[in-house]
Design a protein around this motif. Structure first.
Motif, PDB file in Angstrom:
ATOM      1  N   LEU A  20      58.231 128.962  45.858  1.00 43.39           N
ATOM      2  CA  LEU A  20      58.666 129.719  47.032  1.00 43.39           C
ATOM      3  C   LEU A  20      60.171 129.882  46.932  1.00 43.39           C
ATOM      4  CD1 LEU A  20      58.283 131.063  49.757  1.00 43.39           C
ATOM      5  CD2 LEU A  20      58.308 128.782  50.809  1.00 43.39           C
ATOM      6  N   LYS A  21      60.629 131.103  46.816  1.00 44.17           N
ATOM      7  CA  LYS A  21      62.059 131.420  46.728  1.00 44.17           C
ATOM      8  C   LYS A  21      62.486 131.926  48.104  1.00 44.17           C
ATOM      9  CE  LYS A  21      62.268 131.174  42.102  1.00 44.17           C
ATOM     10  NZ  LYS A  21      63.355 130.809  41.263  1.00 44.17           N
ATOM     11  N   THR A  22      62.787 131.005  49.001  1.00 40.86           N
ATOM     12  CA  THR A  22      63.065 131.340  50.400  1.00 40.86           C
ATOM     13  C   THR A  22      64.234 132.312  50.530  1.00 40.86           C
ATOM     14  OG1 THR A  22      62.284 129.144  50.978  1.00 40.86           O
ATOM     15  CG2 THR A  22      63.432 130.358  52.688  1.00 40.86           C
ATOM     16  N   GLN A  23      65.332 132.036  49.853  1.00 39.25           N
ATOM     17  CA  GLN A  23      66.509 132.899  49.952  1.00 39.25           C
ATOM     18  C   GLN A  23      66.236 134.309  49.430  1.00 39.25           C
ATOM     19  OE1 GLN A  23      69.172 132.183  51.622  1.00 39.25           O
ATOM     20  NE2 GLN A  23      68.620 130.048  51.967  1.00 39.25           N
ATOM     21  N   GLU A  24      65.424 134.391  48.391  1.00 34.32           N
ATOM     22  CA  GLU A  24      65.100 135.694  47.788  1.00 34.32           C
ATOM     23  C   GLU A  24      63.923 136.377  48.485  1.00 34.32           C
ATOM     24  OE1 GLU A  24      64.556 135.181  43.531  1.00 34.32           O
ATOM     25  OE2 GLU A  24      66.016 133.553  43.579  1.00 34.32           O
ATOM     26  N   LYS A  25      63.316 135.670  49.456  1.00 38.58           N
ATOM     27  CA  LYS A  25      62.148 136.200  50.173  1.00 38.58           C
ATOM     28  C   LYS A  25      61.071 136.632  49.191  1.00 38.58           C
ATOM     29  CE  LYS A  25      64.814 137.470  54.197  1.00 38.58           C
ATOM     30  NZ  LYS A  25      65.014 138.400  55.268  1.00 38.58           N
ATOM     31  N   ARG A  26      60.670 135.662  48.358  1.00 34.60           N
ATOM     32  CA  ARG A  26      59.758 135.959  47.260  1.00 34.60           C
ATOM     33  C   ARG A  26      58.911 134.727  46.949  1.00 34.60           C
ATOM     34  NH1 ARG A  26      59.720 139.713  43.652  1.00 34.60           N
ATOM     35  NH2 ARG A  26      61.472 140.747  44.603  1.00 34.60           N
ATOM     36  N   LEU A  27      57.672 134.981  46.513  1.00 40.10           N
ATOM     37  CA  LEU A  27      56.777 133.928  46.044  1.00 40.10           C
ATOM     38  C   LEU A  27      56.441 134.239  44.596  1.00 40.10           C
ATOM     39  CD1 LEU A  27      54.935 131.458  46.747  1.00 40.10           C
ATOM     40  CD2 LEU A  27      53.136 133.131  47.244  1.00 40.10           C
ATOM     41  N   GLU A  28      56.577 133.232  43.738  1.00 41.15           N
ATOM     42  CA  GLU A  28      56.244 133.408  42.333  1.00 41.15           C
ATOM     43  C   GLU A  28      55.078 132.483  42.001  1.00 41.15           C
ATOM     44  OE1 GLU A  28      59.872 132.527  40.241  1.00 41.15           O
ATOM     45  OE2 GLU A  28      60.745 134.460  40.779  1.00 41.15           O
ATOM     46  N   VAL A  29      54.097 133.020  41.281  1.00 45.40           N
ATOM     47  CA  VAL A  29      52.925 132.234  40.902  1.00 45.40           C
ATOM     48  C   VAL A  29      52.645 132.456  39.425  1.00 45.40           C
ATOM     49  CG1 VAL A  29      50.496 131.743  41.346  1.00 45.40           C
ATOM     50  CG2 VAL A  29      51.956 132.506  43.232  1.00 45.40           C
ATOM     51  N   ASP A  30      52.532 131.344  38.691  1.00 44.31           N
ATOM     52  CA  ASP A  30      52.111 131.373  37.296  1.00 44.31           C
ATOM     53  C   ASP A  30      50.638 130.984  37.267  1.00 44.31           C
ATOM     54  OD1 ASP A  30      54.814 131.735  36.845  1.00 44.31           O
ATOM     55  OD2 ASP A  30      55.132 129.738  36.005  1.00 44.31           O
ATOM     56  N   PHE A  31      49.844 131.725  36.500  1.00 46.87           N
ATOM     57  CA  PHE A  31      48.420 131.442  36.396  1.00 46.87           C
ATOM     58  C   PHE A  31      48.065 130.875  35.026  1.00 46.87           C
ATOM     59  CE2 PHE A  31      48.455 134.210  40.057  1.00 46.87           C
ATOM     60  CZ  PHE A  31      47.454 133.671  40.859  1.00 46.87           C
ATOM     61  N   ASP A  32      46.890 130.260  34.955  1.00 49.24           N
ATOM     62  CA  ASP A  32      46.454 129.548  33.758  1.00 49.24           C
ATOM     63  C   ASP A  32      46.203 130.445  32.544  1.00 49.24           C
ATOM     64  OD1 ASP A  32      44.100 130.743  34.634  1.00 49.24           O
ATOM     65  OD2 ASP A  32      43.025 128.858  34.932  1.00 49.24           O
ATOM     66  N   ASP A  33      46.175 131.753  32.721  1.00 45.18           N
ATOM     67  CA  ASP A  33      46.002 132.657  31.579  1.00 45.18           C
ATOM     68  C   ASP A  33      47.341 133.183  31.059  1.00 45.18           C
ATOM     69  OD1 ASP A  33      46.699 134.400  33.608  1.00 45.18           O
ATOM     70  OD2 ASP A  33      45.122 135.868  33.153  1.00 45.18           O
ATOM     71  N   GLY A  34      48.443 132.626  31.601  1.00 44.53           N
ATOM     72  CA  GLY A  34      49.775 133.039  31.156  1.00 44.53           C
ATOM     73  C   GLY A  34      50.395 134.146  31.990  1.00 44.53           C
ATOM     74  N   ARG A  35      49.634 134.754  32.891  1.00 45.07           N
ATOM     75  CA  ARG A  35      50.203 135.809  33.753  1.00 45.07           C
ATOM     76  C   ARG A  35      51.104 135.172  34.797  1.00 45.07           C
ATOM     77  NH1 ARG A  35      47.165 140.835  34.040  1.00 45.07           N
ATOM     78  NH2 ARG A  35      49.025 141.569  35.067  1.00 45.07           N
ATOM     79  N   ARG A  36      52.181 135.857  35.121  1.00 44.45           N
ATOM     80  CA  ARG A  36      53.119 135.415  36.148  1.00 44.45           C
ATOM     81  C   ARG A  36      53.373 136.592  37.076  1.00 44.45           C
ATOM     82  NH1 ARG A  36      58.611 132.929  34.229  1.00 44.45           N
ATOM     83  NH2 ARG A  36      57.293 131.075  34.218  1.00 44.45           N
ATOM     84  N   PHE A  37      53.238 136.337  38.381  1.00 44.95           N
ATOM     85  CA  PHE A  37      53.469 137.390  39.361  1.00 44.95           C
ATOM     86  C   PHE A  37      54.578 136.960  40.305  1.00 44.95           C
ATOM     87  CE2 PHE A  37      48.888 137.716  38.308  1.00 44.95           C
ATOM     88  CZ  PHE A  37      48.913 138.948  37.670  1.00 44.95           C
ATOM     89  N   SER A  38      55.391 137.924  40.673  1.00 47.89           N
ATOM     90  CA  SER A  38      56.470 137.700  41.626  1.00 47.89           C
ATOM     91  C   SER A  38      56.207 138.641  42.804  1.00 47.89           C
ATOM     92  CB  SER A  38      57.814 138.011  40.970  1.00 47.89           C
ATOM     93  OG  SER A  38      58.856 137.770  41.879  1.00 47.89           O
TER      94      SER A  38
END
Length: 130
Positions: A20-38
């Motif tokens: 959780l990037k509170t200052q950037e107002k963003r959530l980042e999630v890395d998944f087990d298949d290597g994909r990363r979403f912001s």
């Protein structure tokens, strides 16, 4: 659904890291298949899986306007399959399953474009009302 029946969305990908990037107002999630979403907080808010936003059928779906500056106050685990996101506009009824987060991450560009088109068609704005 089990296994990979139903294509890539039939498989549930598990998060390996959530930031959780509170200052950037963003959530980042890395998944087990290597994909990363912001995910920008505004995007997560306007695609909330809650009944308040999605309705109980497609004809009841709401267009959420005025959330350009929304932030995320906290995340609350829901079992081992999801997270509840508490936004600073006090919306907290959406439960974001790992499957849903993966799907909206994969379709983020299309979903965002459709949201912007919806706002324009309805004469609404991303800016909060004054």
């Amino acid at each position: 659904m089990s296994g990979d029946a139903g294509g890539s969305f039939g498989t549930v990908h598990w998060p390996t890291e959530i930031r959780l990037k509170t200052q950037e107002k963003r959530l980042e999630v890395d998944f087990d298949d290597g994909r990363r979403f912001s995910y920008p907080a505004e995007f997560l808010r306007v695609v909330s899986p809650s009944a308040e936003v999605q309705g109980h059928n497609p004809s009841q779906k709401q267009t959420v306007a005025g959330r350009r500056h929304v932030g995320i106050m906290r995340l609350e685990p829901v079992g081992n399959y999801a997270v509840r996101i508490v936004f600073d506009d006090l919306h907290d009824s959406g439960i974001y399953s790992w499957k849903y987060l993966y799907e909206i991450g994969t379709d983020q560009d299309r979903l965002w474009a459709e949201y912007l088109e919806e706002l324009q068609a309805k004469g609404l704005s991303r800016e909060p009302r004054r």
